[in-house]
Design a protein around this motif. Structure first.
Motif, PDB file in Angstrom:
ATOM      1  N   GLY A 151     125.465  91.820  66.514  1.00 20.76           N
ATOM      2  CA  GLY A 151     125.893  92.943  65.691  1.00 20.76           C
ATOM      3  C   GLY A 151     124.788  93.943  65.436  1.00 20.76           C
ATOM      4  O   GLY A 151     125.013  95.162  65.452  1.00 20.76           O
ATOM      5  N   ALA A 152     123.567  93.445  65.198  1.00 20.77           N
ATOM      6  CA  ALA A 152     122.438  94.341  64.951  1.00 20.77           C
ATOM      7  C   ALA A 152     122.070  95.118  66.209  1.00 20.77           C
ATOM      8  O   ALA A 152     121.753  96.313  66.148  1.00 20.77           O
ATOM      9  N   LEU A 153     122.121  94.446  67.356  1.00 15.65           N
ATOM     10  CA  LEU A 153     121.824  95.121  68.624  1.00 15.65           C
ATOM     11  C   LEU A 153     122.857  96.201  68.918  1.00 15.65           C
ATOM     12  O   LEU A 153     122.523  97.303  69.365  1.00 15.65           O
ATOM     13  N   THR A 154     124.117  95.891  68.621  1.00 18.50           N
ATOM     14  CA  THR A 154     125.193  96.860  68.834  1.00 18.50           C
ATOM     15  C   THR A 154     125.007  98.084  67.945  1.00 18.50           C
ATOM     16  O   THR A 154     125.172  99.231  68.386  1.00 18.50           O
ATOM     17  N   GLN A 155     124.659  97.856  66.680  1.00 22.98           N
ATOM     18  CA  GLN A 155     124.439  98.971  65.756  1.00 22.98           C
ATOM     19  C   GLN A 155     123.269  99.840  66.213  1.00 22.98           C
ATOM     20  O   GLN A 155     123.338 101.073  66.137  1.00 22.98           O
ATOM     21  N   MET A 156     122.207  99.213  66.692  1.00 21.87           N
ATOM     22  CA  MET A 156     121.050  99.985  67.135  1.00 21.87           C
ATOM     23  C   MET A 156     121.393 100.777  68.390  1.00 21.87           C
ATOM     24  O   MET A 156     120.961 101.921  68.564  1.00 21.87           O
ATOM     25  N   ARG A 157     122.207 100.183  69.252  1.00 21.77           N
ATOM     26  CA  ARG A 157     122.626 100.870  70.474  1.00 21.77           C
ATOM     27  C   ARG A 157     123.454 102.112  70.135  1.00 21.77           C
ATOM     28  O   ARG A 157     123.325 103.154  70.773  1.00 21.77           O
ATOM     29  N   THR A 158     124.302 101.985  69.122  1.00 20.02           N
ATOM     30  CA  THR A 158     125.091 103.136  68.681  1.00 20.02           C
ATOM     31  C   THR A 158     124.195 104.213  68.094  1.00 20.02           C
ATOM     32  O   THR A 158     124.357 105.406  68.372  1.00 20.02           O
ATOM     33  N   ALA A 159     123.230 103.794  67.274  1.00 23.19           N
ATOM     34  CA  ALA A 159     122.333 104.750  66.624  1.00 23.19           C
ATOM     35  C   ALA A 159     121.542 105.564  67.636  1.00 23.19           C
ATOM     36  O   ALA A 159     121.345 106.780  67.467  1.00 23.19           O
ATOM     37  N   ILE A 160     121.094 104.907  68.696  1.00 24.45           N
ATOM     38  CA  ILE A 160     120.270 105.609  69.687  1.00 24.45           C
ATOM     39  C   ILE A 160     121.095 106.583  70.519  1.00 24.45           C
ATOM     40  O   ILE A 160     120.559 107.438  71.226  1.00 24.45           O
TER      41      ILE A 160
END
Length: 484
Positions: A109-118
């Protein structure tokens, strides 16, 4: 600043370009604002919903927007008001690379959120720290650099300027064992925890002489609350604790290597920061329309009033959070009868105007991340029974000069209540010689990642100068609802 007002540009941003409708919206909106019926963020949110579907507002007897909704429906029937689409921002189609420290211990979930942010159109660079876990918008432990004139309230965090503060005393660490009752009583008498907790006596309240408290209407309305909560701590993982600090040779100027009595605290900007975050995140999400998965990453433009207002409020929250810690540490030092020989502190929920290695000016959001520029001191805590660390940043460009802000949660609070055994927690505290006042199962050491694993994953980001072993820990009572 001038009296707060909802301008035509803000209404046009909702998709209104018909002059007659614009006049009507402005009259209703500013009337509600003038008479303090509701705040600006809520007014804009209601107007946005009304434009999308006015019918529900016509069904509310005495509703503040009833007449406006009826007028919109009537005008649409006559073809006078055709709803205009608001400006929607699309995410970048390509997914930029971003470095991750401690990947094997970071949830999907954290990796997915960071991917969206970038993928945000304003994103310039990003990085994920080894304590990362899922949050709102940007993950906890996420670092995001955006264009210099943009700022994302949810990427700063709800507890603006959540902060660490360490006081080192020229007293032997053995005082923890020889003066246990005295140190415990000092904590009880000089610390205050809870969501609505207040105090009535102050060591130094001079921050409230600052003219910044009069800069905006929102800040003015929150000043009394902030004053009442000066020197208090929140709930959840906020703490004040005595511990043993093992300082390495040459770590700090004029302080020899050795083991010292130390005081460590963790808290932020209390109800003031929380209210600022809530208010401006709503405005950002109203003005910046993003896909559902990115809606909490809505930004404010620093070239516009609301962006400047948030910037002023965020920085004031930073000063206030620091004053909070100073109040706690000064009161405790006075009760102890000894002044600290050093005090070290840092934010880990904040946004800074910085430059990347190539000179690009950016806004760096560190949500649950410690500033770790070259030579910069910081504090990375573990849990109530595991060590924290005093560190010096190495200035790693790939991490955007950042490091973890702690061990990071290994499980959610609800999962901790469902799975952790109270007897095992109690045994762990006894084994580590921890005296605990307050807290609950959701803050148990087992609810956190292994701090040693986290520190090992960021050897290239920080140098460890000292290890802090907590011994007498005070947190909010178990009945308190977490606000972190």
């Amino acid at each position: 600043m001038e009296k707060e007002k909802i301008g035509n540009n803000e209404l046009k941003a909702l998709g209104i370009n018909d002059v007659e409708v614009l006049v009507n919206f402005s009259r209703v909106a500013n009337g509600l604002l003038k008479h303090a019926v509701m705040d600006k963020a809520n007014i804009l949110a209601n107007l946005e919903a009304l434009i999308d579907d006015p019918m529900p507002y016509t069904l509310k007897k005495g509703g503040k927007f009833k007449n406006l909704a009826e007028n919109v429906i009537a005008m649409r029937k006559e073809g006078k008001f055709v709803k205009q689409e608001r400006s929607n921002f699309k995410l970048k189609e390509e997914i930029a690379e971003f470095p991750v420290w401690g990947l094997e211990n970071i949830e999907v979930g954290a990796l997915t959120q960071m991917r969206t942010a970038i993928q945000l159109p304003i994103a310039v660079a990003g990085a994920l720290m080894p304590d990362a876990h899922q949050g709102y918008g940007l993950p906890i432990g996420g670092v995001l650099a955006t264009t210099a004139n943009t700022i994302i309230p949810f990427a700063v965090g709800v507890d603006i300027a959540c902060r660490m503060c360490l006081s080192i005393f020229d007293l032997p660490a053995e005082a923890i064992d020889t003066e246990t009752d005295k140190l415990k009583n000092i904590l009880v008498d000089n610390t205050y925890f809870g969501m609505g907790c207040t105090t009535k006596s102050y060591f130094d309240s001079s921050l409230f002489d600052s003219k910044t408290w009069g800069e905006t209407k929102l800040i003015r309305t929150l000043k009394d609350k902030a004053y009442a909560q000066l020197g208090t701590s929140g709930t959840g993982n906020h703490f004040v604790e005595w511990g043993e600090l093992d300082l390495t040779e040459g770590a700090l100027n004029d302080i020899p290597a050795g083991k010292y009595l130390a005081l460590l605290s963790h808290s932020g900007s209390r109800g003031f920061g929380g209210s600022v975050a809530d208010y401006y995140s709503k405005i950002a999400m109203t003005k910046t329309k993003l896909p559902a998965e990115a809606k909490h990453l809505a930004w404010l433009d620093l070239d516009k009033d609301e962006g400047q207002e948030y910037w002023i409020a965020m920085n004031l929250a930073g000063e206030y959070a620091s004053a909070n810690h100073h109040e706690i540490h000064n009161k405790i030092a006075r009760a102890l009868g000894v002044k600290p020989i050093s005090m070290i502190e840092n934010h880990h929920n904040f946004a800074w105007k910085e430059q990347l290695a190539d000179g690009t000016e950016v806004m760096v959001h560190r949500k649950g991340a410690t500033p770790a520029g070259e030579g910069v001191l910081g504090i990375i805590p573990g849990s109530m029974s595991t060590p924290g660390f005093l560190v010096r940043g190495k200035g790693d460009a790939a991490s955007i000069n950042s490091a973890s802000h702690g061990a990071g949660r290994a499980m959610s609070r609800s999962a901790a209540f469902k799975t952790l055994d109270k007897a095992a927690i109690a045994a762990n505290l006894i084994d580590k010689r921890i005296t605990l006042m307050g807290s609950d199962v959701d803050e148990a050491p087992m609810a956190y990642k292994d701090i040693h694993t986290v520190m090992a994953a960021q050897n290239d980001l920080v140098e460890v100068l000292a290890k802090f072993e907590p011994r007498i820990v005070r947190m909010a009572d178990a009945r308190e609802k977490p606000e972190d």
